[in-house]
Design an enzyme around this catalytic site. Structure first.
Site, PDB file in Angstrom:
ATOM      1  N   GLY A   1      -8.017  11.870   7.192  1.00 35.83           N
ATOM      2  CA  GLY A   1      -8.598  11.637   5.941  1.00 35.83           C
ATOM      3  C   GLY A   1      -8.521  10.013   5.665  1.00 35.83           C
ATOM      4  O   GLY A   1      -8.264   9.304   4.515  1.00 35.83           O
TER       5      GLY A   1
ATOM      6  N   HIS B   1       2.042   1.824   2.469  1.00 32.64           N
ATOM      7  CA  HIS B   1       1.492   1.149   1.436  1.00 32.64           C
ATOM      8  C   HIS B   1       2.097   1.070   0.042  1.00 32.64           C
ATOM      9  O   HIS B   1       1.482   0.733  -0.962  1.00 32.64           O
ATOM     10  CB  HIS B   1       0.164   1.235   1.393  1.00 32.64           C
TER      11      HIS B   1
ATOM     12  N   CYS C   1      13.324  -4.338 -16.714  1.00 37.88           N
ATOM     13  CA  CYS C   1      13.648  -3.758 -15.355  1.00 37.88           C
ATOM     14  C   CYS C   1      14.928  -2.685 -15.709  1.00 37.88           C
ATOM     15  O   CYS C   1      15.704  -2.981 -16.483  1.00 37.88           O
ATOM     16  CB  CYS C   1      14.307  -4.837 -14.623  1.00 37.88           C
TER      17      CYS C   1
ATOM     18  N   TYR D   1      -3.245  -0.114 -12.570  1.00 39.86           N
ATOM     19  CA  TYR D   1      -2.201   1.110 -11.768  1.00 39.86           C
ATOM     20  C   TYR D   1      -1.814   1.875 -12.814  1.00 39.86           C
ATOM     21  O   TYR D   1      -1.573   2.945 -12.399  1.00 39.86           O
ATOM     22  CB  TYR D   1      -1.165   0.174 -11.189  1.00 39.86           C
TER      23      TYR D   1
HETATM   24  C1  BV8 Z   1      -1.546  -7.128   6.585  1.00 41.47           C
HETATM   25  C2  BV8 Z   1      -2.701  -0.203  -1.794  1.00 41.47           C
HETATM   26  C3  BV8 Z   1      -0.485  -8.877   7.702  1.00 41.47           C
HETATM   27  C4  BV8 Z   1      -3.255  -0.502  -2.824  1.00 41.47           C
HETATM   28  C5  BV8 Z   1      -3.790  -0.602   0.369  1.00 41.47           C
HETATM   29  C6  BV8 Z   1     -10.341  -8.591   9.047  1.00 41.47           C
HETATM   30  C7  BV8 Z   1     -10.298  -7.913  10.064  1.00 41.47           C
HETATM   31  C8  BV8 Z   1      -9.260  -6.946  10.109  1.00 41.47           C
HETATM   32  C9  BV8 Z   1      -8.112  -7.098   9.217  1.00 41.47           C
HETATM   33  C10 BV8 Z   1      -8.126  -7.952   8.091  1.00 41.47           C
HETATM   34  C11 BV8 Z   1      -9.365  -8.789   7.958  1.00 41.47           C
HETATM   35  N1  BV8 Z   1      -9.215  -9.589   6.962  1.00 41.47           N
HETATM   36  C12 BV8 Z   1      -7.983  -9.243   6.369  1.00 41.47           C
HETATM   37  C13 BV8 Z   1      -7.311  -8.144   6.942  1.00 41.47           C
HETATM   38  C14 BV8 Z   1      -6.016  -7.289   7.180  1.00 41.47           C
HETATM   39  C15 BV8 Z   1      -6.160  -6.469   5.909  1.00 41.47           C
HETATM   40  C16 BV8 Z   1      -7.350  -5.339   6.196  1.00 41.47           C
HETATM   41  O1  BV8 Z   1      -7.276  -4.590   6.990  1.00 41.47           O
HETATM   42  N2  BV8 Z   1      -8.510  -5.529   5.376  1.00 41.47           N
HETATM   43  C17 BV8 Z   1      -9.592  -4.646   5.637  1.00 41.47           C
HETATM   44  C18 BV8 Z   1     -10.378  -4.289   4.221  1.00 41.47           C
HETATM   45  C19 BV8 Z   1     -10.544  -5.253   6.570  1.00 41.47           C
HETATM   46  N3  BV8 Z   1      -4.948  -5.582   5.846  1.00 41.47           N
HETATM   47  C20 BV8 Z   1      -3.961  -6.154   5.056  1.00 41.47           C
HETATM   48  O2  BV8 Z   1      -3.904  -7.064   4.280  1.00 41.47           O
HETATM   49  C21 BV8 Z   1      -2.671  -5.498   5.335  1.00 41.47           C
HETATM   50  N4  BV8 Z   1      -1.832  -6.285   5.559  1.00 41.47           N
HETATM   51  O3  BV8 Z   1      -2.526  -7.272   7.415  1.00 41.47           O
HETATM   52  O4  BV8 Z   1      -0.533  -8.058   6.596  1.00 41.47           O
HETATM   53  C22 BV8 Z   1       0.478  -9.678   7.358  1.00 41.47           C
HETATM   54  C23 BV8 Z   1       1.283 -10.374   8.589  1.00 41.47           C
HETATM   55  C24 BV8 Z   1       2.272 -10.861   8.607  1.00 41.47           C
HETATM   56  C25 BV8 Z   1       2.909 -11.229   7.334  1.00 41.47           C
HETATM   57  C26 BV8 Z   1       2.204 -10.639   6.119  1.00 41.47           C
HETATM   58  C27 BV8 Z   1       1.125  -9.949   6.237  1.00 41.47           C
HETATM   59  C28 BV8 Z   1      -2.168  -4.456   3.997  1.00 41.47           C
HETATM   60  C29 BV8 Z   1      -3.214  -3.425   3.858  1.00 41.47           C
HETATM   61  C30 BV8 Z   1      -2.838  -2.496   2.724  1.00 41.47           C
HETATM   62  C31 BV8 Z   1      -3.550  -2.742   1.583  1.00 41.47           C
HETATM   63  N5  BV8 Z   1      -3.239  -1.740   0.591  1.00 41.47           N
HETATM   64  N6  BV8 Z   1      -3.465   0.175  -0.460  1.00 41.47           N
HETATM   65  C32 BV8 Z   1      -3.881   0.393  -3.532  1.00 41.47           C
HETATM   66  O5  BV8 Z   1      -3.610   1.599  -3.087  1.00 41.47           O
HETATM   67  O6  BV8 Z   1      -4.262   0.206  -4.690  1.00 41.47           O
HETATM   68  S1  BV8 Z   1      -4.954  -0.122   1.206  1.00 41.47           S
HETATM   69  C33 BV8 Z   1      -5.999   0.907   0.576  1.00 41.47           C
HETATM   70  O7  BV8 Z   1      -6.986   1.316   1.570  1.00 41.47           O
HETATM   71  C34 BV8 Z   1      -5.248   2.448   0.369  1.00 41.47           C
HETATM   72  O8  BV8 Z   1      -3.914   2.245   0.806  1.00 41.47           O
HETATM   73  C35 BV8 Z   1      -6.138   3.269   1.709  1.00 41.47           C
HETATM   74  O9  BV8 Z   1      -5.067   4.261   1.823  1.00 41.47           O
HETATM   75  C36 BV8 Z   1      -6.074   2.401   2.342  1.00 41.47           C
HETATM   76  C37 BV8 Z   1      -7.256   2.866   3.573  1.00 41.47           C
HETATM   77  O10 BV8 Z   1      -8.285   3.442   3.120  1.00 41.47           O
HETATM   78  P1  BV8 Z   1      -8.312   4.980   3.341  1.00 41.47           P
HETATM   79  O11 BV8 Z   1      -7.191   5.813   2.962  1.00 41.47           O
HETATM   80  O12 BV8 Z   1      -8.777   5.050   4.835  1.00 41.47           O
HETATM   81  O13 BV8 Z   1      -9.418   5.493   2.419  1.00 41.47           O
HETATM   82  P2  BV8 Z   1     -10.968   5.492   2.418  1.00 41.47           P
HETATM   83  O14 BV8 Z   1     -11.625   5.525   0.807  1.00 41.47           O
HETATM   84  O15 BV8 Z   1     -11.414   4.133   3.030  1.00 41.47           O
HETATM   85  O16 BV8 Z   1     -11.338   6.421   3.456  1.00 41.47           O
HETATM   86  C38 BV8 Z   1     -11.395   8.004   2.841  1.00 41.47           C
HETATM   87  C39 BV8 Z   1     -11.652   8.706   4.196  1.00 41.47           C
HETATM   88  O17 BV8 Z   1     -11.730  10.208   3.783  1.00 41.47           O
HETATM   89  C40 BV8 Z   1     -13.202   8.467   4.479  1.00 41.47           C
HETATM   90  O18 BV8 Z   1     -13.294   8.446   5.870  1.00 41.47           O
HETATM   91  C41 BV8 Z   1     -13.805   9.941   4.099  1.00 41.47           C
HETATM   92  O19 BV8 Z   1     -14.818  10.242   4.707  1.00 41.47           O
HETATM   93  C42 BV8 Z   1     -12.664  10.681   4.014  1.00 41.47           C
HETATM   94  N7  BV8 Z   1     -12.784  11.872   3.120  1.00 41.47           N
HETATM   95  C43 BV8 Z   1     -13.292  11.830   1.983  1.00 41.47           C
HETATM   96  N8  BV8 Z   1     -13.124  13.228   1.133  1.00 41.47           N
HETATM   97  C44 BV8 Z   1     -12.578  13.808   2.289  1.00 41.47           C
HETATM   98  C45 BV8 Z   1     -12.327  13.205   3.398  1.00 41.47           C
HETATM   99  N9  BV8 Z   1     -11.630  13.488   4.446  1.00 41.47           N
HETATM  100  C46 BV8 Z   1     -11.130  15.024   4.477  1.00 41.47           C
HETATM  101  N10 BV8 Z   1     -11.362  15.632   3.425  1.00 41.47           N
HETATM  102  C47 BV8 Z   1     -12.157  15.241   2.244  1.00 41.47           C
HETATM  103  N11 BV8 Z   1     -12.225  15.973   1.247  1.00 41.47           N
END
Ligand code: BV8
Length: 233
Positions: free
Chosen positions: A175, A108, A135, A53
């Protein structure tokens, strides 16, 4: 003016030079997600997570990274209709704010903030910090972590987000690959409540079938075009 909810992801910051997560040269390549973006990974190897980070924070605060035309277009829409536009982002950068947006819901967390596990304070942090840093509130060391929602942790502002989605006329997703929940589920929620759904992205996302209207291309092209269309309504 319609009531609009906007959700953005890493793609809106890509043209500002911030790597996205899942594109070919994605950010995660250097690390396994579970090693750097999970509470277990932080407990197991905090120094690697602090370094991960700190490296991203240094890039964000450098002159090399600026808000782009997509960020400023959304700020233009918000300025004209501040009461009717809610901006939710999955991004932890501050480019929406630097592009002129206010009241951004960082579901997030935020890269430029730290959270103290000792006193629960959330404070601004633009420099590196680690397990020895004090802190700013309670002055204790060893309790600071990035104010970031990791996998397995509950995203922020979920009550407000659900309320806004239930009441909106238009839901637009910009995005994001639609792979991370609960954010990827917002479009289905918006449809359930009768909203018109728009997807602006480089390519169809994993949830593109839920959208009434789509426009694919770089955010700096498709977002200003979309904002002009919304303002012309
Ligand atoms: C929760 C912070 C429950 C960290 C992030 C199985 C199935 C379904 C869900 C799950 C599963 N197993 C686990 C889960 C839940 C899990 C999840 O969804 N996992 C996924 C991987 C399957 N989710 C969680 O754990 C969430 N919490 O569910 O809690 C709970 C309930 C009760 C009590 C407690 C808890 C928490 C999720 C948050 C994780 N943290 N970020 C960090 O940043 O270091 S997530 C991380 O991914 C970022 O925040 C990011 O924003 C996010 C999503 O990714 P995108 O933003 O979409 O980025 P990506 O690269 O994927 O896509 C970019 C897009 O832009 C592409 O489509 C590309 O084509 C496009 N693009 C590229 N260039 C351009 C463009 N578009 C336009 N113009 C351009 N030039």
């Amino acid at each position: 003016m319609s009531n609009i909810v906007i959700l953005t992801g890493a793609g809106i910051s890509a043209e500002s030079g911030i790597k996205t997560f899942r594109d070919a040269n994605g950010l995660w390549e250097d690390h396994r997600i579970e090693d750097v973006a999970s509470p277990e990974g932080f407990r197991r190897d905090p120094d690697t997570v602090y370094r991960f980070y700190n490296m991203r924070r240094r890039q964000l605060v450098s002159d090399a990274v600026q808000a782009n035309a997509a960020h400023t277009a959304l700020a233009r829409l918000q300025k004209k209709h501040s009461d009717d536009v809610t901006l939710i982002t999955q991004n932890i950068d501050d480019l929406h704010e630097r592009g002129g947006s206010q009241n951004v819901l960082h579901m997030h967390g935020e890269l430029l903030k730290a959270r103290c596990d000792a006193c629960r304070a959330i404070s601004d942090f633009r420099d590196d910090f680690d397990g020895q840093t004090n802190c700013a509130e309670c002055n204790s060391a060893g309790g600071l972590r990035p104010h970031i929602v990791w996998f397995g942790e509950m995203p922020l502002y979920m009550d407000m987000i659900e309320e806004k989605i239930a009441a909106c006329d238009v839901f637009v997703s910009i995005g994001t690959s639609g792979q991370v929940y609960p954010a990827a589920g917002f479009v289905a929620m918006a449809r359930h409540f009768g909203a018109e759904t728009h997807e602006l992205n480089l390519e169809p996302s994993a949830v593109s079938h839920h959208f009434d209207y789509t426009d694919y291309g770089p955010a700096t092209e498709v977002v200003p075009r979309w904002v002009d269309r919304m303002l012309g309504r």
